[in-house]
Design a protein around this motif. Structure first.
Motif, PDB file in Angstrom:
ATOM      1  N   VAL A  73       4.339  -2.143   8.326  1.00 54.73           N
ATOM      2  CA  VAL A  73       2.818  -2.986   8.161  1.00 54.73           C
ATOM      3  C   VAL A  73       3.067  -2.653   9.818  1.00 54.73           C
ATOM      4  N   PRO A  74       2.105  -1.802  10.782  1.00 50.83           N
ATOM      5  CA  PRO A  74       1.697  -1.285  11.684  1.00 50.83           C
ATOM      6  C   PRO A  74       1.040  -2.431  12.406  1.00 50.83           C
ATOM      7  N   ARG A  75       1.747  -1.957  13.691  1.00 52.35           N
ATOM      8  CA  ARG A  75       1.127  -3.493  14.401  1.00 52.35           C
ATOM      9  C   ARG A  75      -0.274  -3.439  14.220  1.00 52.35           C
ATOM     10  N   ASP A 111       2.424 -13.188  -0.945  1.00 54.04           N
ATOM     11  CA  ASP A 111       3.665 -13.281  -1.581  1.00 54.04           C
ATOM     12  C   ASP A 111       4.552 -11.909  -0.250  1.00 54.04           C
ATOM     13  N   VAL A 112       3.887 -11.431  -0.814  1.00 51.59           N
ATOM     14  CA  VAL A 112       4.444  -9.747  -0.015  1.00 51.59           C
ATOM     15  C   VAL A 112       3.461  -9.050  -0.039  1.00 51.59           C
ATOM     16  N   VAL A 113       4.293  -8.447   1.149  1.00 51.39           N
ATOM     17  CA  VAL A 113       3.054  -7.389   1.740  1.00 51.39           C
ATOM     18  C   VAL A 113       4.335  -5.920   2.156  1.00 51.39           C
ATOM     19  N   TRP A 114       3.974  -4.992   1.769  1.00 54.36           N
ATOM     20  CA  TRP A 114       4.882  -3.743   1.549  1.00 54.36           C
ATOM     21  C   TRP A 114       4.337  -2.497   1.680  1.00 54.36           C
ATOM     22  N   TRP A 115       4.295  -2.340   3.128  1.00 58.11           N
ATOM     23  CA  TRP A 115       3.620  -0.778   3.520  1.00 58.11           C
ATOM     24  C   TRP A 115       4.354   0.286   3.656  1.00 58.11           C
ATOM     25  N   VAL A 116       3.999   1.088   3.073  1.00 53.63           N
ATOM     26  CA  VAL A 116       4.801   2.471   2.984  1.00 53.63           C
ATOM     27  C   VAL A 116       4.456   3.859   3.050  1.00 53.63           C
ATOM     28  N   ASN A 117       4.965   4.846   3.453  1.00 47.17           N
ATOM     29  CA  ASN A 117       5.082   6.448   3.725  1.00 47.17           C
ATOM     30  C   ASN A 117       4.728   6.694   2.736  1.00 47.17           C
TER      31      ASN A 117
END
Length: 1001
Positions: free
Chosen positions: A174-176, A231-237
């Motif tokens: 996740v970006p800042r 519970d899960v946060v996932w950031w994908v390009n």
């Protein structure tokens, strides 16, 4: 001096429950949700009011309006609460003293910030909730509202929002948070409600809009506001399929999934885990920059969680995604943002600037940033915009407003005047893919023979950092870490994020001489980053990072041998990693480009053609691969003759296309020529000779010539044992082939003995998830089934199918063969509904992959007929099996085991619907043909004989039926044993059936 506090009071309407109205800035929504949840668990009624501060209304009027809210008003004190408007601290101090101070019992406050706030906030007596755990924060909250800590929160097991200071259990990529984020409240609320109100499995939302409107920033703000509910946060390009697959696969370790190292397998395990909601059901996945739905829509997870996609492309609506358009800022948002970014500007200045910049967030960010540091007035800047700077820049893309393109030219001139090296760095970045730029490759490459201006930039750390900081100052790039799960600040310059819009503008605005020099530097950097050995899974992450940049560095037009080797290695990696579609597209472009660059017959052209064909074939595009193979063979034959190794390799690949398309006779003719050709040129023990011999045996098996296949596979096995040792992967592969032949010949015990040992060796040598090991386990399960160990067979068949799906996907021939076996097993020994669902799915996939009339399609229909028979749909089953029998005879001949098996099943269904005479005649013909093809005591022949006895009994020819049955039983006992499951079943007069089994090489 002690302070007296008034407890929370009931509302004036006489509500049974106490009421608290929480007033909060949208930025602090997560705190409001957590506090509200804590209060509601104690029976308090909570009302939420998001604080807004329109500039046209006075703060006094706004606070008086707030004081009319129900119950006690709890204000969440933060710098964002007081910055809305924006308002000065003096304004706030005056308003708080006028409205709150005279009646402090109506208000209470908690502080969720460590930043300065207006002095008059003291009248609210806020308690600090920062820098502590959830329990202490809750205790302070209750104390401030004079609520008893009666333990009521433990009486409810419902999972509420997470404490905002605590991260979700899994968090990555996740970006800042953008502390300058402004407005967008309606969009954030709409996004939240669209996801929360979606049906399970349908929680997919696409934020779409033109470049530069802030889709990524909006998604990031959503994560920080609502992330406490997951519970899960996932950031994908998700700008490319390769990158998306790699980054999503990284989630497997965070979820604690047991998988192998290959990320294709980990990706499928992740998708399965998210679909099932185990170990976490509350998950949020963000796919950033997914502008090409066709590339990744099939990989978007489903399940109880939520997916947010950012994209310029509204076509996501055709792929089961809700759409939410992100437009430019409203004018009030633009003004507020500019004032925060450039405090020296007045409201009027900000409004004037927003108007000419068309309220585009990215442009406002960049322009306001440098205007704040500049002596230029807004009027002077607008004059520059109206005069225009570089007419060439305006023609970049129809997606971009003219104001952006002109404003960018002004900014570029500013960069040239201050730190010219920052422009050089920016131009280098445009030869990488937009998004995350791995500029570390530039620092790590050899700096010999570089252009002087770049040598200085890359060799001087101070100048490098100065250039980067200049780009960051004006929001041209972001300094980010693209490594998933890394939370610490990245080293300067390791990874920059460049917006696609800026990428295109800078790419157009570049002198041709710089273009030639800079693209050559990036090509060299990519080539030097090539780890080599693309078959080694440990290098796959590096290749996944390299592949997206090949297009932008235009590597296919490079004559550098190292750059061309990089392309070939990437093609090999994409084949091994299962990136078939992206791989064959790259392969096709490489072949076309290199033919023009190197000539038709250059060795690297044929190397690229070989990899292109492999990728195309693995993608199931057999007709195209056949055409490609025939063309390659014809060209090589004319140029080099039939003894050329590239010609023979092309022929070997063509053979695989031919058998995949069921052109078995032509494939046999080809391998009967190819094997001796290899043997003559390279000798009997060369790996290519043995590969051709292996393929010859496989074609015989496909033609139903099991004994000939066994003879050839035994020869291949013995030679490989001699040359390569018994534990070599090629030797183990041949051992499986030999065991399959034995099983198809009815030598079940012998086949199982060989296969059980072979599986143990595979697990020791290649690992359990290896595709060849799965092939071995599949054959072992079928051996166990034939020898009567149904429990072991059922368990193993399930494991094999899951392994194939994780490793090779849903349409690979190995996966489909395993699914066929799994369906057949469940039809007879498990869940008939699951069997039917799997069978229908397999049939649909075969029909999509293969031409009409292919034996695999016909065989799958024959299996489907047995399922219909078992569920009572006899007429439908009868029609289906009769058509399969006729089509199979036409496809492979009347004496092929596939046709004979269909005949066994067709005779059974004829008998079942009362066509006894027709059934008996078909059984008699089948016995004669099976005896000629397979022998009198082959299991399929014996099944036909047992079936014929049943038909004779139906015709009341009891004496003849008894004779046929006894002879068949005697042969069954002699061949398989008295206690074998087939013998016992025949003795019990259960009518035999035949399961179609597709052969996957």
């Amino acid at each position: 001096m002690s302070e007296t506090r008034t407890p929370v009071r009931p509302t004036e309407r006489g509500a049974a429950r106490q009421t608290v109205t929480i007033s909060f800035a949208g930025f602090n929504r997560a705190w409001a949700a957590w506090i509200g949840d804590r209060l509601e668990r104690r029976g308090v009624r909570v009302v939420y009011i998001r604080w807004d501060s329109p500039a046209e209304e006075s703060l006094v009027d706004l606070l008086r309006g707030l004081s009319l809210a129900e119950g006690r008003i709890l204000m969440l004190v933060s710098e964002r609460y007081f910055q809305l408007g924006p308002r000065t601290f003096d304004e706030w101090n005056a308003a708080l003293r006028e409205v709150v101070a005279p009646d402090p019992t109506r208000f209470a406050a908690v502080s969720v910030t460590n930043s300065p706030v207006p002095a008059a906030v003291a009248v609210l007596a806020p308690v600090d909730l920062t820098n502590m755990g959830a329990d202490e924060a809750e205790r302070r909250l209750l104390d401030r509202l004079d609520l008893p800590d009666d333990g009521r929160q433990t009486a409810e097991n419902a999972r509420g929002p997470r404490f905002p200071a605590a991260m979700p259990e899994v968090w990555g990529g996740v970006p800042r948070r953008n502390t300058r984020f402004t407005g967008r409240e309606p969009l954030l609320n709409s996004a939240y409600h669209l996801l929360q109100n979606s049906e399970p499995g349908a929680g997919v939302l696409t934020l779409h809009g033109m470049p530069g409107v802030g889709k990524t920033q909006l998604a990031a703000e959503y994560v920080y506001r609502f992330g406490s509910e997951y519970d899960v946060v996932w950031w994908v390009n998700a700008e490319s399929r390769v990158t998306y697959r790699r980054l999503l696969a990284e989630l497997s370790t965070k979820l604690g999934l047991a998988t192998g190292d290959e990320y294709g397998e980990r990706l499928r395990a992740v998708r399965d885990s998210l679909r099932r909601g185990t170990p976490f059901s509350r998950w949020l996945l963000i796919l950033d920059g997914a502008d090409e739905p066709d590339q990744i829509w099939d990989l978007v997870p489903t399940g109880p969680g939520h997916v947010i996609i950012t994209s310029r492309n509204p076509e996501w609506g055709e792929h089961n995604s809700k759409l939410l358009e992100v437009a430019v800022y409203d004018r009030d948002e633009s003004v507020a943002f500019i004032r925060r970014r450039a405090p020296r500007l007045s409201d009027a200045d900000a409004d004037q600037l927003a108007q000419v910049l068309e309220d585009l967030p990215l442009l406002l960010d960049q322009t306001a940033g440098w205007l704040n540091d500049s002596d230029l007035s807004v009027e002077e800047y607008i004059e520059l915009l109206e005069d225009g700077v570089d007419p060439d820049v305006v023609k970049v893309s129809a997606d971009f407003p003219v104001a952006f393109q002109t404003a960018w030219a002004i900014l570029l001139n500013k960069l040239r005047e201050t730190v010219p090296e920052s422009v050089d760095l920016l131009r280098l970045c445009t030869f990488f893919a937009p998004g995350f730029i791995p500029v570390r490759m530039l620092r790590e490459m050899s700096h010999d023979d570089l252009p002087e201006q770049l040598t200085r930039l890359l060799d001087d750390p101070l100048l490098w950092n100065k250039a980067i900081n200049q780009l960051r100052t004006y929001s041209v790039v972001r300094l980010e870490s693209h490594e998933v799960g890394v939370e610490e600040t990245p080293s300067p310059g390791e990874s920059l994020y460049l917006h696609r819009m800026v990428h295109q503008i800078v790419g157009k605005d570049m002198p041709e001489e710089d273009r030639r020099d800079f693209i050559d530097v990036v090509r060299r950097a990519l080539a030097e980053a090539d780890p080599g050995r693309p078959t080694d899974t440990r290098n796959w992450e590096a290749y996944a990072e390299l592949v997206p940049h090949l297009k932008y560095a235009d590597v296919l037009n490079s004559t550098d041998r190292k750059v061309q080797l990089l392309v070939l290695n990437c093609l090999r990696y994409m084949w091994w990693a299962g990136e078939y579609t992206s791989g064959w597209k790259l392969g096709r472009r490489a072949v076309t480009a290199w033919r023009g660059l190197l000539g038709e017959s250059h060795p690297r052209v044929w190397e690229a053609t070989h990899h292109y064909a492999n990728l195309l074939r693995s993608a199931g595009r057999f007709a195209e691969t056949e055409e490609l193979g025939r063309g390659a063979m014809e060209h090589l034959r004319r140029e080099r003759g039939e003894r050329d190794l590239d010609y023979l390799r092309a022929a070997n690949g063509l053979g695989a296309d031919l058998w995949s398309l069921a052109k078995y006779d032509e494939a046999l003719t080809l391998y009967q020529w190819l094997y001796p050709a290899y043997r003559e040129l390279l000798g009997e023990q060369d790996s290519r000779t043995l590969s051709a011999l292996n393929n010859l045996g496989f074609v015989h098996r496909l033609r139903g010539q099991y004994e000939e296949a066994r003879r050839i596979d035994q020869e291949t096995l013995e030679t490989r044992r001699l040359v390569l040792t018994g534990r070599h992967l090629f030797t183990l592969f041949s051992e499986v082939s030999y065991s399959v032949d034995l099983r198809l010949l009815g030598r079940y015990a012998e086949a199982e003995s060989i296969q059980a040992r072979n599986v143990r060796e595979y697990r020791n040598v290649g690992g359990k998830g290896n595709p060849d090991a799965l092939r071995a386990e599949h054959n072992l399960a079928l051996c166990q089934l034939r020898t009567g160990d149904r429990a072991s067979a059922g368990t193993l068949l399930t494991q094999v199918l899951e392994g194939y799906e994780r490793r090779l996907g849903d349409t690979h021939f190995g996966t489909l063969a395993a699914a066929v076996s799994h369906s057949c097993f469940n039809r007879e020994h498990g869940d008939i509904d699951l069997a039917r669902e799997t069978s229908e799915s397999v049939l649909a996939r075969y029909e999509q992959l293969l031409p009409d009339g292919h034996p695999f399609i016909l065989g799958a229909r024959a299996n489907q007929a047995l399922i219909l028979r078992n569920v009572g749909e006899r007429e439908h089953a009868h029609v289906l099996i009769e058509q399969a029998l006729a089509d199979m005879a036409e496809a492979v001949g009347e004496e092929h085991p596939y046709t004979l098996g269909c005949a066994v099943n067709a005779s059974g269904l004829r008998n079942l619907i009362g066509e006894t005479e027709s059934a008996a005649e078909l059984s008699r013909l089948t016995i004669a043909r099976a005896t000629d093809t397979l022998g009198r005591t082959h299991p399929l022949t014996l099944s036909a004989r047992v079936a014929y006895a049943a038909d004779l009994r139906g015709l009341r020819s009891r004496q003849q039926a008894e004779k046929v049955e006894q002879e068949a039983l005697s042969d069954l006992e002699a061949t398989l044993g008295k206690q074998h499951v087939h013998t016992v079943s025949a003795r019990s007069r259960n009518r035999p059936y035949w399961d179609f089994e597709p052969q996957a090489s």
